[in-house]
Design a protein around this motif. Structure first.
Motif, short mmCIF file in Angstrom:
data_model
loop_
_atom_site.label_atom_id
_atom_site.label_comp_id
_atom_site.label_asym_id
_atom_site.label_seq_id
_atom_site.Cartn_x
_atom_site.Cartn_y
_atom_site.Cartn_z
N LYS A 88 -21.03 -2.75 -41.00
CA LYS A 88 -22.27 -2.13 -41.45
C LYS A 88 -23.36 -3.20 -41.53
O LYS A 88 -23.09 -4.35 -41.89
N SER B 64 -25.64 -3.50 -43.67
CA SER B 64 -25.82 -3.95 -45.06
C SER B 64 -24.82 -5.02 -45.47
O SER B 64 -25.02 -5.71 -46.48
N GLU B 65 -23.74 -5.20 -44.71
CA GLU B 65 -22.72 -6.20 -45.04
C GLU B 65 -23.05 -7.59 -44.49
O GLU B 65 -22.43 -8.58 -44.88
N PRO C 129 -34.57 -0.51 -42.13
CA PRO C 129 -33.41 -1.20 -42.73
C PRO C 129 -33.08 -2.53 -42.04
O PRO C 129 -32.56 -3.45 -42.69
N MET D 260 -33.01 -6.17 -43.85
CA MET D 260 -31.79 -6.96 -43.79
C MET D 260 -32.08 -8.39 -43.33
O MET D 260 -31.61 -9.37 -43.92
N GLN E 145 -33.84 -10.42 -45.91
CA GLN E 145 -32.90 -10.87 -46.94
C GLN E 145 -32.16 -12.12 -46.49
O GLN E 145 -31.94 -13.04 -47.28
#
Length: 477
Positions: A194, A196-197, A255, A259, A262
């Motif tokens: 994913k 987000s991982e 998204p 990501m 981040q």
């Protein structure tokens, strides 16, 4: 008119000199291959083979922006020049500003006779401007059989209507995660499934690296969005163009921007990535300073021949938003050649194109791991045990050639540059960036459709998992 051509010629010569100088630092630039085995410095700073007496041979100048296959293609050119009694190939590698060089060369009457294909973004301009010419009348039955020409006609990519401007003899896979297997095994990490991982995995690698290694690297100056982030979005069912409604929509990329921002905020990105070109990125990964890199199938030969990896590396499927595949990832038809619209040697130019696209040349090309076959005919002819690490990029059933969105020229930044800049911590509001792109691209689309410069593509029954199964409509409103 004469002044314009003279200025274009001067600009071309200057840009070629810049390209050659850039090559001294980055491995790019200009190299040329002619009839015999000796090399010398060319006027533009690259290497050229010394010319030999060629009698009445016609010289066909070939330009390419592919350097990963140079060793093999030099052998192919030598074989041709030694055995062909009426043509001599002058094979030139241009690795910097390729499209600009071709455009200026055409405008100044210095176009090469044939050249490796340009991407979809430039194809329409080249066709409309007669920089290239259709190949329909030249193709032989043997060439059509080997390359399955009728099965690989992609509107806006290599054909316009019934005119075929170049034939893909191979393909480049969609992108993959390329990772340092030693790092992952040592830290007990799994390749993220994913999006987000990714930050947590990259942070763990960076912290363990103590300033010697970092979690991830991006070629910030070489289209990071195009190289893999855009492809991950495609696998999540997200594209920059809403085919059903016939308009651009960049909203789904949010998204991904968050990501990557981040990652920068966590200091998990290799220092200098924001302005790094692709070859330095490859070197850092090859040297073992990075956990995660990502790119398409050209990395198979790059990491085994051009910059042989000093670490054990693995290849994995790109992560998606929810870990599931919701759409096809774009793969790229390639290994194709365009014929100059101004060449005075069409017969001989086609003979070279046919030679490059022959079964004998392609079989060794694919078995050397320089590309993947696009035709079932050639897939059945190659020995798959010989393709090496290219096997890691082959056989994905989630790939397809996606329909080409309308080509437009918006005001302001190109979407890939704008999206990448929005990824950076100093990139400002992500929402505002996306809103601005939606406006500038759709304003340009509306304007250019109204002017008759392009048409609006609508596929009302578009399915991301079957992108070419729908009914395409090209509208003038």
């Amino acid at each position: 008119m004469k002044k314009t051509k003279k200025l274009a010629a001067l600009l071309l010569a200057g840009l070629m000199s810049v390209s050659a100088l850039s090559g001294c630092a980055s491995g790019g630039g200009t190299e040329s291959k002619a009839a015999n085995g000796e090399t010398q410095q060319s006027a533009s700073g690259g290497e050229t083979k010394k010319e030999t007496a060629s009698g009445e041979k016609v010289k066909i100048t070939v330009w390419t922006n592919n350097r990963h296959d140079l060793e093999y293609m030099n052998k192919v050119v030598d074989e041709f020049n030694k055995t062909n009694d009426h043509i001599q190939i002058d094979y030139v590698v241009q690795t910097e500003n390729y499209v600009n060089l071709l455009t200026m060369a055409a405008n100044s009457g210095q176009s090469p006779d044939i050249f490796s294909q340009v991407e979809a973004e430039s194809f329409k301009d080249f066709a409309d401007g007669s920089i290239i010419q259709p190949l329909n009348d030249y193709m032989t039955d043997e060439f059509k059989k080997v390359n399955e020409v009728d099965e690989h006609k992609y509107e806006g990519y290599n054909v316009q209507g019934d005119k075929i401007y170049w034939v893909p003899c191979g393909k480049r896979s969609g992108s993959r995660i390329v990772y340092n297997k030693e790092m992952f095994d040592k830290l007990g990490l799994q390749v993220p499934k994913k999006v987000s991982e990714i930050p947590a995995v990259a942070k763990a690698i960076t912290e363990a690296g103590n300033g010697e290694s970092y979690g991830i690297i991006f070629p910030g100056a070489s289209g990071p969005f195009e190289r893999w982030l855009e492809h991950s979005a495609e696998m999540s069912g997200i594209t920059l163009y809403n085919y059903k409604e016939g308009k651009f929509d960049f909203t789904g990329f949010k998204p991904y921007l968050e990501m990557v921002r981040q990652l920068f905020t966590d200091n998990s990105v290799f220092p200098g990535s924001a302005s790094m070109k692709i070859d330095p990125v490859r070197v850092q990964f090859s040297e073992g300073h990075v956990g995660i890199h990502a790119n398409a199938s050209q990395e198979a030969t790059v990491l085994t021949e051009q910059f042989p990896a000093k670490i054990e590396w693995g290849v994995a499927q790109l992560p998606t938003l929810d870990g599931e595949i919701r759409g096809k990832e774009a793969c790229s038809p390639n290994t194709g050649w365009m014929m100059s619209g101004s060449t005075s040697h069409t017969k001989e130019a086609w003979e070279v194109i046919e030679y490059f696209g022959s079964e004998n040349v392609l079989k060794r090309y694919f078995e050397g791991g320089y590309a993947l076959p696009i035709s079932k005919y050639m897939e059945g002819k190659i020995d798959k045990t010989k393709i090496g690490r290219m096997a890691d990029f082959a056989g994905a059933d989630y790939e397809a050639v996606l329909p080409v969105p309308p080509s437009v020229t918006p005001e302001g930044e190109n979407y890939r540059d704008a999206l990448w800049n929005a990824c950076l911590p100093e990139g400002g509001s992500i929402d505002e960036t996306i809103a601005k792109l939606n406006k500038t691209y759709n304003d340009a689309l509306d304007k250019e459709v109204k002017m008759g410069k392009t048409k609006r593509l609508v596929i009302k029954d578009y399915d991301p998992l079957n992108p070419n199964a729908g009914t395409m409509e090209y509208l003038d409103k």
